[in-house]
Write a protein that holds these residues in place. Structure first.
Motif, PDB file in Angstrom:
ATOM      1  N   VAL A 294       0.847  -1.190   0.000  1.00 51.81           N
ATOM      2  CA  VAL A 294       0.000   0.000   0.000  1.00 51.81           C
ATOM      3  C   VAL A 294       0.883   1.240   0.000  1.00 51.81           C
ATOM      4  CG1 VAL A 294      -1.672   1.350   1.332  1.00 51.81           C
ATOM      5  CG2 VAL A 294      -1.918  -1.127   1.169  1.00 51.81           C
ATOM      6  N   THR A 295       0.480   2.253  -0.787  1.00 50.91           N
ATOM      7  CA  THR A 295       1.163   3.540  -0.801  1.00 50.91           C
ATOM      8  C   THR A 295       0.159   4.611  -1.199  1.00 50.91           C
ATOM      9  OG1 THR A 295       3.096   4.750  -1.649  1.00 50.91           O
ATOM     10  CG2 THR A 295       1.918   3.342  -3.215  1.00 50.91           C
ATOM     11  N   ASN A 296       0.622   5.827  -1.401  1.00 51.49           N
ATOM     12  CA  ASN A 296      -0.238   6.889  -1.918  1.00 51.49           C
ATOM     13  C   ASN A 296      -0.308   6.841  -3.435  1.00 51.49           C
ATOM     14  OD1 ASN A 296       0.698   9.270   0.601  1.00 51.49           O
ATOM     15  ND2 ASN A 296      -1.285   8.329   0.351  1.00 51.49           N
ATOM     16  N   ASN A 297      -1.456   7.223  -3.971  1.00 57.71           N
ATOM     17  CA  ASN A 297      -1.601   7.299  -5.414  1.00 57.71           C
ATOM     18  C   ASN A 297      -0.637   8.325  -5.999  1.00 57.71           C
ATOM     19  OD1 ASN A 297      -2.980   6.966  -8.054  1.00 57.71           O
ATOM     20  ND2 ASN A 297      -3.662   9.051  -7.656  1.00 57.71           N
ATOM     21  N   HIS A 298      -0.450   9.453  -5.299  1.00 57.84           N
ATOM     22  CA  HIS A 298       0.403  10.489  -5.882  1.00 57.84           C
ATOM     23  C   HIS A 298       1.879  10.087  -5.908  1.00 57.84           C
ATOM     24  CE1 HIS A 298       0.975  11.929  -1.595  1.00 57.84           C
ATOM     25  NE2 HIS A 298       2.192  12.137  -2.060  1.00 57.84           N
ATOM     26  N   VAL A 299       2.244   9.051  -5.170  1.00 58.47           N
ATOM     27  CA  VAL A 299       3.626   8.567  -5.196  1.00 58.47           C
ATOM     28  C   VAL A 299       3.935   7.881  -6.521  1.00 58.47           C
ATOM     29  CG1 VAL A 299       5.231   6.883  -4.178  1.00 58.47           C
ATOM     30  CG2 VAL A 299       3.871   8.378  -2.698  1.00 58.47           C
TER      31      VAL A 299
ATOM     32  N   LEU B 225      12.925  -5.130  -5.495  1.00 55.31           N
ATOM     33  CA  LEU B 225      12.053  -5.879  -6.401  1.00 55.31           C
ATOM     34  C   LEU B 225      11.238  -4.905  -7.247  1.00 55.31           C
ATOM     35  CD1 LEU B 225      10.607  -8.639  -4.011  1.00 55.31           C
ATOM     36  CD2 LEU B 225      12.373  -8.937  -5.762  1.00 55.31           C
ATOM     37  N   PRO B 226      10.997  -5.276  -8.518  1.00 53.44           N
ATOM     38  CA  PRO B 226      10.111  -4.450  -9.337  1.00 53.44           C
ATOM     39  C   PRO B 226       8.661  -4.668  -8.919  1.00 53.44           C
ATOM     40  CG  PRO B 226      10.782  -6.387 -10.572  1.00 53.44           C
ATOM     41  CD  PRO B 226      11.546  -6.417  -9.266  1.00 53.44           C
ATOM     42  N   ALA B 227       7.845  -3.644  -9.092  1.00 51.30           N
ATOM     43  CA  ALA B 227       6.436  -3.736  -8.694  1.00 51.30           C
ATOM     44  C   ALA B 227       5.535  -3.423  -9.879  1.00 51.30           C
ATOM     45  CB  ALA B 227       6.144  -2.773  -7.544  1.00 51.30           C
ATOM     46  N   THR B 228       4.365  -4.022  -9.861  1.00 48.26           N
ATOM     47  CA  THR B 228       3.320  -3.708 -10.831  1.00 48.26           C
ATOM     48  C   THR B 228       2.164  -3.038 -10.097  1.00 48.26           C
ATOM     49  OG1 THR B 228       2.334  -5.908 -10.557  1.00 48.26           O
ATOM     50  CG2 THR B 228       3.915  -5.610 -12.360  1.00 48.26           C
ATOM     51  N   LEU B 229       1.430  -2.225 -10.830  1.00 45.48           N
ATOM     52  CA  LEU B 229       0.306  -1.503 -10.255  1.00 45.48           C
ATOM     53  C   LEU B 229      -0.950  -2.366 -10.294  1.00 45.48           C
ATOM     54  CD1 LEU B 229      -0.829   1.161  -9.117  1.00 45.48           C
ATOM     55  CD2 LEU B 229      -1.231   1.887 -11.480  1.00 45.48           C
ATOM     56  N   VAL B 230      -1.580  -2.537  -9.126  1.00 50.14           N
ATOM     57  CA  VAL B 230      -2.813  -3.322  -9.032  1.00 50.14           C
ATOM     58  C   VAL B 230      -4.031  -2.429  -9.239  1.00 50.14           C
ATOM     59  CG1 VAL B 230      -4.232  -4.746  -7.505  1.00 50.14           C
ATOM     60  CG2 VAL B 230      -1.747  -5.011  -7.499  1.00 50.14           C
ATOM     61  N   GLY B 231      -4.051  -1.283  -8.587  1.00 51.06           N
ATOM     62  CA  GLY B 231      -5.185  -0.376  -8.714  1.00 51.06           C
ATOM     63  C   GLY B 231      -4.962   0.884  -7.905  1.00 51.06           C
ATOM     64  N   THR B 232      -5.691   1.940  -8.252  1.00 47.67           N
ATOM     65  CA  THR B 232      -5.565   3.212  -7.552  1.00 47.67           C
ATOM     66  C   THR B 232      -6.942   3.773  -7.211  1.00 47.67           C
ATOM     67  OG1 THR B 232      -5.601   4.577  -9.560  1.00 47.67           O
ATOM     68  CG2 THR B 232      -3.462   3.731  -8.844  1.00 47.67           C
TER      69      THR B 232
ATOM     70  N   ASP C 126      -6.493   8.949  -2.410  1.00 50.97           N
ATOM     71  CA  ASP C 126      -5.047   8.995  -2.659  1.00 50.97           C
ATOM     72  C   ASP C 126      -4.358   7.711  -2.206  1.00 50.97           C
ATOM     73  OD1 ASP C 126      -2.685   9.957  -3.593  1.00 50.97           O
ATOM     74  OD2 ASP C 126      -2.326  11.387  -1.973  1.00 50.97           O
ATOM     75  N   ILE C 127      -4.987   6.570  -2.503  1.00 52.23           N
ATOM     76  CA  ILE C 127      -4.431   5.268  -2.132  1.00 52.23           C
ATOM     77  C   ILE C 127      -4.164   4.452  -3.386  1.00 52.23           C
ATOM     78  CG2 ILE C 127      -4.909   3.067  -0.957  1.00 52.23           C
ATOM     79  CD1 ILE C 127      -4.252   5.381   0.919  1.00 52.23           C
ATOM     80  N   ALA C 128      -3.048   3.715  -3.374  1.00 49.56           N
ATOM     81  CA  ALA C 128      -2.709   2.803  -4.464  1.00 49.56           C
ATOM     82  C   ALA C 128      -2.221   1.485  -3.878  1.00 49.56           C
ATOM     83  CB  ALA C 128      -1.638   3.408  -5.368  1.00 49.56           C
ATOM     84  N   VAL C 129      -2.447   0.406  -4.629  1.00 51.26           N
ATOM     85  CA  VAL C 129      -1.968  -0.926  -4.238  1.00 51.26           C
ATOM     86  C   VAL C 129      -1.026  -1.432  -5.317  1.00 51.26           C
ATOM     87  CG1 VAL C 129      -2.594  -3.312  -3.753  1.00 51.26           C
ATOM     88  CG2 VAL C 129      -4.028  -1.452  -2.891  1.00 51.26           C
ATOM     89  N   LEU C 130       0.150  -1.894  -4.892  1.00 53.91           N
ATOM     90  CA  LEU C 130       1.160  -2.461  -5.780  1.00 53.91           C
ATOM     91  C   LEU C 130       1.331  -3.937  -5.478  1.00 53.91           C
ATOM     92  CD1 LEU C 130       3.876   0.340  -5.312  1.00 53.91           C
ATOM     93  CD2 LEU C 130       2.022   0.292  -6.987  1.00 53.91           C
TER      94      LEU C 130
END
Length: 494
Positions: A122-127, A144-151, A156-160
């Motif tokens: 979990v992180t911020n969407n604006h990040v 590690l590389p990350a892929t975007l799951v959803g925002t 202002d929340i995002a899941v990687l």
């Protein structure tokens, strides 16, 4: 509870009796204070054990964005300036002019935390917004590389997601509603790109709103700076109760006013993003405003609470029988404090759920059942925009408003549907209460006293009715560019 304390004393000594009685009184007071004092947590001796416990689950995030080079090589000097040739030669020698320009890589830093052993973060969407590449650096030192799951831009929340050969250490969400003003908290992240770092403070306040409809921020004085965005705010049990998102600062650095999105909001959003890749919020299908004191008085409400329905477009509420002018007092067995609280509560409710809605209408309450739709599917509804052409005013002035009945020409200019009745506001006296409450030229008054009006005489009559009923205000429904709202104006001045 009364506590009796028996102290033996000699009856032949009056001074001893008084002393014994005094001691007994002090003891009783002490016991009473002990029984009524609320237990408070003391300051921790150290945050070291907590930091050691949660650090493996906190991550630094580096994003890379490919920025296209500008094709505009014109020097930033006035044409004809003696420096024009100098800057052109300088740009050419530096390989920044002509066809030598190339895309460049722009990096940004932020923070986050792991919420499952299989690599959800979990992180911020604006990040991560607009990033072409996302890398996650773990406390142990591997990347590690990350892929975007959803925002979810609204919170202002995002899941990687990262893929790891071994289970990752993670942290769990706590109940942010249990956090109290004065509780100790610890923030962790990557401030100003300095790497893993912690700061500690207290909960300064809860329920802060910045600008979003779903805002529920915890305010803290734990130091939060650029790069902390997306990092966790921990309670003393090592649970995440907030996601560090914003600061209030005149200089860009921490001055002890930071905001973390409450975990009870974040956990719901995270669950939906993880499961569906998008949010699925409940939708009631009404336009609302908060009930002010003067609106409550005009409607005969005992208290200024609830959400006043200003419009009911096609959707769940219209199907259930809600009407403009209803005041929503209760939603799904929860009291409604104001419009903002209703928006949050509806958004947190399951799509498709049938909920009980209690409204105040015509001086009494009415209960309706509404089956919620999905907000994301209803957000792109277009509304007409009012025209800007002027109209010759009619000499009718009420409440500091110059008004005239709607006709076909006015309806077309103001973007009002054919057949709509009401009064067009042609001018507003800037010294009037109406101007102070936001009425402007181009507004359309469609109701007064919760009854439709078509002429200035109708408006006068509704004002007289309000005075005869002992009310100080009359409630107007006003539309601007298709958007309705209610305004209460004093009737004593007319």
């Amino acid at each position: 509870m009364t506590t009796a304390i028996a102290i033996p004393f000699k009856t032949d000594s009056k001074r001893s009796q008084i002393r014994a009685m005094f001691v007994a009184l002090i003891g009783a007071v002490a016991l009473m204070l002990q029984a009524t004092t609320v237990d408070a947590r003391g300051a921790p001796d150290s945050f070291a054990d907590l930091a050691e416990q949660v650090s493996p689950a906190v991550v630094n995030i580096t994003t890379t964005t490919i920025v296209e080079a500008s094709t505009d090589t014109t020097p930033m000097v006035p044409p004809g300036s003696p420096f024009e040739d100098f800057f052109k030669d300088f740009m050419d020698r530096g390989g920044q002019g002509g066809n030598n320009s190339a895309p460049r890589r722009s990096n940004a830093l932020g923070s986050g935390f792991v919420i499952s052993e299989d690599g959800y973060i979990v992180t911020n969407n604006h990040v991560i917004e607009g990033a072409d590449e996302i890398e996650i650096e773990f406390f142990e030192g591997f990347v590690l590389p990350a892929t975007l799951v959803g925002t979810d831009p609204k919170t202002d929340i995002a899941v990687l997601k990262v893929e790891s050969d071994k289970p990752l250490k993670f942290v769990s969400f706590g109940d942010s509603d249990l956090a109290r003003m004065g509780d100790w908290v610890m923030a962790m992240g990557n401030p100003l790109g300095q790497g893993f770092s912690i700061s500690a403070g207290i909960v300064s306040q809860r329920g802060r709103a910045l600008q979003g409809a779903y805002d529920d921020y915890i305010q803290t004085d734990a130091a939060i700076n650029r790069g902390n965005s997306g990092g966790p705010l921990f309670n003393m049990d090592g649970e995440v109760i907030g996601v560090n998102t914003a600061i209030l600062s005149p200089n860009g650095g921490s001055i002890g006013i930071g905001f973390s999105m409450a975990s009870n909001v974040v956990s719901r959003v995270t669950n939906q993003l993880t499961e569906f890749g998008e949010t699925r919020r409940g939708w009631l299908g009404v336009k609302i405003q908060t009930v002010s004191d003067d609106v409550a008085e005009a409607m005969g409400l005992e208290t200024a609470s609830g959400a006043l329905v200003t419009d009911v477009p096609e959707g769940p509420s219209k199907d259930a029988g809600l009407e403009a002018g209803d005041v929503i007092l209760s939603f799904d067995n929860k009291d409604v404090e104001d419009a903002n609280s209703l928006v949050r509560t509806v958004g947190e409710t399951e799509v498709g759920k049938a909920v009980r809605v209690v409204v105040f209408r015509d001086g009494k309450t009415k209960t309706l059942m509404v089956t919620l739709g999905r907000r994301e599917e209803a957000e792109n509804v277009a509304f007409p925009v009012a025209g800007k052409e002027s109209v010759e005013p009619e000499d009718t002035t009420l409440f500091g408003l110059t008004v005239m009945p709607l006709n076909d020409e006015l309806r077309e200019q103001l973007g009002v549907a054919r057949g709509t009745g009401g009064l067009a506001v042609i001018d507003v006296d800037e010294a009037s209460e109406a101007f102070a409450k936001g009425l402007r030229s181009g507004d359309v008054i469609v109701e007064a006293g919760q009854e439709k009006i078509a002429t200035a005489d109708d408006l006068k009559l509704r004002a007289e009715d309000a005075r005869e009923a002992g009310r100080k205000t009359v409630l107007l429904m006003v539309r601007r560019a298709g958007e309705p709202r209610f305004v209460a104006l004093g009737v004593s001045e007319e």
